[in-house]
Design an enzyme around this catalytic site. Sequence first.
Site, PDB file in Angstrom:
ATOM      1  N   SER A 157       0.839  -1.201   0.000  1.00 29.46           N
ATOM      2  CA  SER A 157       0.000   0.000   0.000  1.00 29.46           C
ATOM      3  C   SER A 157       0.871   1.248   0.000  1.00 29.46           C
ATOM      4  CB  SER A 157      -0.938  -0.002   1.219  1.00 29.46           C
ATOM      5  OG  SER A 157      -0.193  -0.197   2.382  1.00 29.46           O
ATOM      6  N   GLY A 159       1.825   3.116  -2.328  1.00 28.62           N
ATOM      7  CA  GLY A 159       2.794   3.197  -3.425  1.00 28.62           C
ATOM      8  C   GLY A 159       4.053   2.357  -3.210  1.00 28.62           C
ATOM      9  N   GLU A 267     -11.535   3.751  -5.322  1.00 27.81           N
ATOM     10  CA  GLU A 267     -10.653   4.628  -6.099  1.00 27.81           C
ATOM     11  C   GLU A 267     -10.898   4.461  -7.601  1.00 27.81           C
ATOM     12  OE1 GLU A 267      -6.565   3.968  -5.054  1.00 27.81           O
ATOM     13  OE2 GLU A 267      -7.012   3.939  -2.918  1.00 27.81           O
ATOM     14  N   GLU A 280      -8.868   0.513  -7.124  1.00 27.10           N
ATOM     15  CA  GLU A 280      -8.846  -0.400  -5.982  1.00 27.10           C
ATOM     16  C   GLU A 280      -9.796   0.113  -4.914  1.00 27.10           C
ATOM     17  OE1 GLU A 280      -5.115  -0.502  -3.896  1.00 27.10           O
ATOM     18  OE2 GLU A 280      -5.102   1.665  -3.666  1.00 27.10           O
ATOM     19  N   ASP A 287      -7.276   7.436   3.345  1.00 23.88           N
ATOM     20  CA  ASP A 287      -6.428   8.590   3.678  1.00 23.88           C
ATOM     21  C   ASP A 287      -6.884   9.863   2.959  1.00 23.88           C
ATOM     22  OD1 ASP A 287      -5.463   7.644   1.244  1.00 23.88           O
ATOM     23  OD2 ASP A 287      -3.422   7.258   1.966  1.00 23.88           O
ATOM     24  N   THR A 288      -7.293   9.746   1.693  1.00 27.00           N
ATOM     25  CA  THR A 288      -7.713  10.955   0.974  1.00 27.00           C
ATOM     26  C   THR A 288      -8.987  11.564   1.583  1.00 27.00           C
ATOM     27  OG1 THR A 288      -9.044   9.727  -0.610  1.00 27.00           O
ATOM     28  CG2 THR A 288      -6.753  10.114  -1.214  1.00 27.00           C
ATOM     29  N   ARG A 365       8.118  10.147   5.359  1.00 27.54           N
ATOM     30  CA  ARG A 365       6.987   9.673   6.160  1.00 27.54           C
ATOM     31  C   ARG A 365       5.902  10.741   6.224  1.00 27.54           C
ATOM     32  NH1 ARG A 365       7.005   6.680  12.074  1.00 27.54           N
ATOM     33  NH2 ARG A 365       5.116   5.485  11.643  1.00 27.54           N
TER      34      ARG A 365
HETATM   35  N1  LIG Z   1      -2.381   2.085 -14.085  1.00 29.78           N
HETATM   36  C1  LIG Z   1      -2.101   3.291 -13.606  1.00 29.78           C
HETATM   37  N2  LIG Z   1      -1.983   4.352 -14.462  1.00 29.78           N
HETATM   38  C2  LIG Z   1      -1.671   5.593 -14.002  1.00 29.78           C
HETATM   39  N3  LIG Z   1      -1.460   5.874 -12.707  1.00 29.78           N
HETATM   40  C3  LIG Z   1      -1.560   4.871 -11.807  1.00 29.78           C
HETATM   41  C4  LIG Z   1      -1.882   3.532 -12.213  1.00 29.78           C
HETATM   42  N4  LIG Z   1      -1.905   2.767 -11.119  1.00 29.78           N
HETATM   43  C5  LIG Z   1      -1.618   3.575 -10.073  1.00 29.78           C
HETATM   44  N5  LIG Z   1      -1.413   4.831 -10.474  1.00 29.78           N
HETATM   45  C6  LIG Z   1      -1.092   5.994  -9.594  1.00 29.78           C
HETATM   46  O1  LIG Z   1      -0.460   5.527  -8.408  1.00 29.78           O
HETATM   47  C7  LIG Z   1      -1.315   5.746  -7.248  1.00 29.78           C
HETATM   48  C8  LIG Z   1      -1.179   4.589  -6.270  1.00 29.78           C
HETATM   49  O2  LIG Z   1      -1.626   3.400  -6.896  1.00 29.78           O
HETATM   50  P1  LIG Z   1      -2.583   2.368  -6.127  1.00 29.78           P
HETATM   51  O3  LIG Z   1      -3.709   3.092  -5.524  1.00 29.78           O
HETATM   52  O4  LIG Z   1      -2.917   1.272  -7.053  1.00 29.78           O
HETATM   53  O5  LIG Z   1      -1.556   1.807  -5.052  1.00 29.78           O
HETATM   54  P2  LIG Z   1      -1.490   1.761  -3.498  1.00 29.78           P
HETATM   55  O6  LIG Z   1      -0.075   1.521  -3.178  1.00 29.78           O
HETATM   56  O7  LIG Z   1      -2.458   0.755  -3.014  1.00 29.78           O
HETATM   57  O8  LIG Z   1      -1.914   3.156  -2.988  1.00 29.78           O
HETATM   58  P3  LIG Z   1      -2.709   3.562  -1.675  1.00 29.78           P
HETATM   59  O9  LIG Z   1      -2.570   2.467  -0.679  1.00 29.78           O
HETATM   60  O10 LIG Z   1      -1.997   4.824  -1.246  1.00 29.78           O
HETATM   61  O11 LIG Z   1      -4.098   3.821  -2.124  1.00 29.78           O
HETATM   62  C9  LIG Z   1      -2.703   5.918  -7.820  1.00 29.78           C
HETATM   63  O12 LIG Z   1      -3.518   6.639  -6.934  1.00 29.78           O
HETATM   64  C10 LIG Z   1      -2.388   6.657  -9.139  1.00 29.78           C
HETATM   65  O13 LIG Z   1      -2.140   8.020  -8.897  1.00 29.78           O
HETATM   66 MG   LIG Z   2      -4.679   3.560  -3.947  1.00 32.98          MG
END
Ligand SMILES: Nc1ncnc2c1ncn2[C@@H]1O[C@H](COP(=O)(O)OP(=O)(O)OP(=O)(O)O)[C@@H](O)[C@H]1O
Ligand SMILES: [Mg+2]
Length: 389
Positions: A157, A159, A267, A280, A287-288, A365
């Site tokens: 999570s 990123g 999302e 997802e 958080d947002t 962080r």
């Molecule tokens: N296929 C994609 N194309 C363009 N941007 C993307 C794509 N996948 C992810 N992103 C960007 O990266 C961000 C984080 O991706 P994602 O939500 O899938 O991962 P995460 O690590 O679970 O994030 P979080 O836990 O913070 O929600 C997205 O909010 C988006 O801005």
């Molecule tokens: Mg996300």
Amino acid sequence: MIGSPYCKNAYKVLLLGGGELGKELVIELQRLGVETHVCDNKDMSPAGQVAHFTYHINMLDATELQTTIDNVKPHCIIPEVEAFNIDVLKEAEKTIKVFPNARATDITMNRQKIRDLAHLECGCQTTNHEYADSEQALFTAVDKIGMPCVIKPLMSSSGKGQSILRNRDEVSKCWKYAQDNSRGNISKVIVEEFIEFDSEITLMTLYDHGKVSFFEPIQHEQKQGDYLLSSQPAQISETALAKAQEYATNVVNKLCEPEDRGIFGMEFFITLSDTVYFNEVSPRPHDTAMVTMCTQLYSQFTVYAHMITNLPIPDTKVYFPGVSHTLLKFENTDNPEFHIEPILETDRDVSVRLFGKTNVTNNRRRMGVVLFRNTSPDQAKSLMNTFAI
Ligand SMILES: Nc1ncnc2c1ncn2[C@@H]1O[C@H](COP(=O)(O)OP(=O)(O)OP(=O)(O)O)[C@@H](O)[C@H]1O
Ligand SMILES: [Mg+2]
């Protein structure tokens, strides 16, 4: 009827994870007289600092988690993070209420499970994607999807372990980065087509005993896959919103049973031509959606606390346009300091939430958020830069 903390009739809630979202939830639960228990993999977690009871354990360890649950004997369990032993939660659910439920928690923590459910069972448009369980398979998947593409561990999570691949020479590096940042022992990754979206939203979706409702959409910006700022109202079309609501309804109806209550951060990416992509979902506050602490009369945390205590859901309308901007620290320290006076002296309607995290490691962080009312995202960014917060 709710009892009182420390008393025989106490309504006991156990949070698995004690981050900033858990902290605000604990505060809201305490306003309703709930006895709050928080366990976390780290000592001195933000929610642990404000809970009635806190436990520093390895939540991935079945025995440690089971023992904590047995000792606390909670009336309900709220997963606040994804890094804990899901088998223990599934077993616990036989006798203890889990919010929203253990199955939804299990599915949403795994990118393949939730994507397959959304795409194959709920008809949601998703980005083209492939899965790869070895470095060799990753080359094949990248060739199928094309570049640029996004490579993510199946379980991670904020990123973590995620990279945008633009050059085939970097496939091995991305594979290694995903492996080093994957949660648990899952080595599989997802490869997604990179979408040039126009906007990105979270649609907070409430499931209340079979009834689905929504917060107003939240627009957000991410930097390096991590949340930078979010705002309400979102600048998206009615058409896009209707499509996102349709997808969210389908997904939440598949994740929940009629007796469940829960809040979900759905999302979506939205393109200029109003194509809506499901990304997802988090089966918990998002958080947002911290922005709802300044835009709504009752934030996502108040709403969830009401759901957990079986009270009616309060008003979720947006009354103040607003922005939540993250407060990040980039230097490692075990003595974080914040100079927030200047931003509070501006003529803006500003408030600050510092999470109380006691250190910064890995040179990055999220330590707090600054909440702005009646301020645009650009104005908020510029104020954050001006005051170098
Ligand atoms: N296929 C994609 N194309 C363009 N941007 C993307 C794509 N996948 C992810 N992103 C960007 O990266 C961000 C984080 O991706 P994602 O939500 O899938 O991962 P995460 O690590 O679970 O994030 P979080 O836990 O913070 O929600 C997205 O909010 C988006 O801005
Ligand atoms: Mg996300």
